[in-house]
Design an enzyme around this catalytic site. Structure first.
Site, short mmCIF file in Angstrom:
data_model
loop_
_atom_site.label_atom_id
_atom_site.label_comp_id
_atom_site.label_asym_id
_atom_site.label_seq_id
_atom_site.Cartn_x
_atom_site.Cartn_y
_atom_site.Cartn_z
N GLY A 101 68.95 13.52 -14.72
CA GLY A 101 67.96 12.76 -15.49
C GLY A 101 67.51 11.46 -14.86
O GLY A 101 66.34 11.11 -14.91
N GLY A 150 68.83 10.10 -21.00
CA GLY A 150 68.30 10.76 -19.80
C GLY A 150 66.78 10.88 -19.83
O GLY A 150 66.10 10.16 -20.57
N ASP A 151 66.27 11.79 -19.03
CA ASP A 151 64.82 11.96 -18.91
C ASP A 151 64.21 12.79 -20.04
O ASP A 151 63.01 12.67 -20.32
CB ASP A 151 64.49 12.67 -17.58
CG ASP A 151 65.15 14.05 -17.52
OD1 ASP A 151 66.37 14.15 -17.82
OD2 ASP A 151 64.46 15.04 -17.20
N ARG A 174 73.72 5.81 -22.90
CA ARG A 174 72.90 6.38 -21.81
C ARG A 174 71.87 7.38 -22.38
O ARG A 174 72.18 8.23 -23.19
CB ARG A 174 73.82 7.08 -20.81
CG ARG A 174 73.10 7.71 -19.62
CD ARG A 174 72.80 9.17 -19.82
NE ARG A 174 72.17 9.77 -18.64
CZ ARG A 174 71.62 10.97 -18.62
NH1 ARG A 174 71.60 11.71 -19.70
NH2 ARG A 174 71.07 11.44 -17.52
N THR A 207 64.55 19.85 -16.34
CA THR A 207 66.01 19.82 -16.46
C THR A 207 66.61 19.41 -15.13
O THR A 207 66.14 19.85 -14.09
CB THR A 207 66.58 21.18 -16.91
OG1 THR A 207 68.02 21.09 -16.85
CG2 THR A 207 66.13 22.32 -16.03
N GLY A 208 67.64 18.59 -15.17
CA GLY A 208 68.28 18.18 -13.92
C GLY A 208 68.88 16.80 -14.05
O GLY A 208 69.11 16.30 -15.16
N THR A 221 70.24 21.51 -20.41
CA THR A 221 69.12 21.11 -21.25
C THR A 221 68.21 22.31 -21.52
O THR A 221 68.15 23.22 -20.69
CB THR A 221 68.33 20.02 -20.49
OG1 THR A 221 69.14 18.86 -20.47
CG2 THR A 221 67.00 19.69 -21.11
N1 ASP Z 1 68.16 16.07 -17.75
C1 ASP Z 1 69.27 15.97 -18.65
C2 ASP Z 1 69.77 14.55 -18.72
O1 ASP Z 1 69.83 13.91 -17.69
C3 ASP Z 1 70.42 16.83 -18.24
C4 ASP Z 1 70.09 18.27 -18.13
O2 ASP Z 1 69.01 18.66 -17.69
O3 ASP Z 1 70.99 19.07 -18.48
O4 ASP Z 1 70.15 14.10 -19.78
#
Ligand code: ASP
Length: 314
Positions: free
Chosen positions: A233, A209-210, A207, A230-231, A179
């Protein structure tokens, strides 16, 4: 006049020195630096934090090295579904989009949601319709294709596994996240944050994410800070991570750096989440915090000292 500051990220994860060939590492560093320079030059010329974070994120979306815009990961159906958000600290106005398939720069669509509608969050076909109405740039599915991401998807497409970007193993410790995001402080003392992603490889059932969720993956408020995450989610949503940083500052009087440390190394870890964030406050302090091995990140402020780093020890 406030001290201008810009921080960006291109994802956190299992980034260990020696895992990447030097040419690839150089490409990542150059891409981060390009994005940083574009946003910072806007700030230097008196531009707004909002313009700077949008411009920096657009640059990263256009770069296939990162999991956002071009180069987004594949869904279980072999398509791309992108999420993005943007928020302005002065007004606490925000815009977000999810599950968009053909918009070249989802972050700019998020900004249009903020500025041209009375809504905050548009998803799927409705968001695409709004994008067409606004005349925003579209691209065909081939544009988003990246051979590396395609191979990642082929390896797990017959399984139920949902994998985070670059991950070679489905286990959580092997995850990498691609991300992208930016947070900025402009000369007027206004903050802004933006985040954009392709989400997770092989994701299904719409789905989200965050990243497009205000308060989870992205937040900005002139009373406290601007944050982009980022992480994993699902954990960032459950931990309301970006807003949690702001709350620790507002209600507990924590400094930006302290608040980011507590959220990433204690509160997120306590619920099993991994990843990182970048953040800026109204004094120009910044934090680049992560609980993974590394995070693609870069920062620049009035001191003129540019930092571009990938690993824990830059
Ligand atoms: N946070 C993002 C998600 O869960 C993934 C990412 O950080 O690469 O969609």
């Amino acid at each position: 006049m406030h001290p201008i500051t810009l921080v960006i990220h291109g994802g956190a994860g299992t980034l260990l020195p020696g895992n990447m060939i030097p040419e690839t590492e150089l490409r990542y560093r150059e891409a981060l630096e390009r994005s940083l320079d574009i946003g910072y030059n806007l700030l230097k010329g008196g531009g707004t934090a909002l313009d700077a974070v949008e411009a920096s994120v657009r640059e990263l979306e256009d770069c296939p090295l990162f999991n956002a815009g071009r180069g987004s990961v594949f869904t279980a159906a072999g398509t791309h579904e992108m999420d993005a958000s943007i928020m302005e600290g002065k007004t606490c106005k925000a815009g977000a989009v999810a599950l968009v398939r053909s918009v070249k720069n989802p972050v700019s669509l998020a900004r249009l949601v903020m500025e041209k509608t009375s809504h905050v969050f548009l998803a799927g076909e409705g968001a695409e319709q709004f994008a067409r109405q606004q005349g925003i740039e579209h691209r065909p599915p081939e544009y988003y294709h990246d051979d590396f991401r395609y191979a990642q998807w082929l390896a797990i497409r017959e399984t139920e596994t949902v994998q985070l970007d670059h991950s070679s193993q489905p286990s959580k410790s092997e995850n990498k996240f691609g991300t992208v995001g930016a947070a900025a402080l402009d000369r007027e003392g206004n903050l802004a944050a933006a985040t954009s992603t392709g989400g997770m490889t092989n994701k299904r059932f719409g789905r989200i994410g965050d990243s497009p969720i205000i308060g989870a993956g992205n937040y900005a408020n002139n009373a406290t800070c601007a944050v982009s995450c980022t992480g994993s989610g699902e954990y960032f949503i459950r931990g309301v991570v970006a807003y949690d940083v702001s709350c620790l500052m507002e209600y507990k009087g924590k400094s930006l750096v302290e608040a980011c440390r507590i959220v990433i190394h204690e509160r997120l870890v306590n619920i099993g989440g991994d990843g990182g964030l970048i953040a800026v406050d109204t004094k120009g302090n910044f934090a680049l915090e992560f609980n993974t091995e590394g995070m693609y990140r870069a920062a620049l402020n009035d001191s003129g000292e540019k930092m571009v780093a990938i690993y824990r020890n830059p």
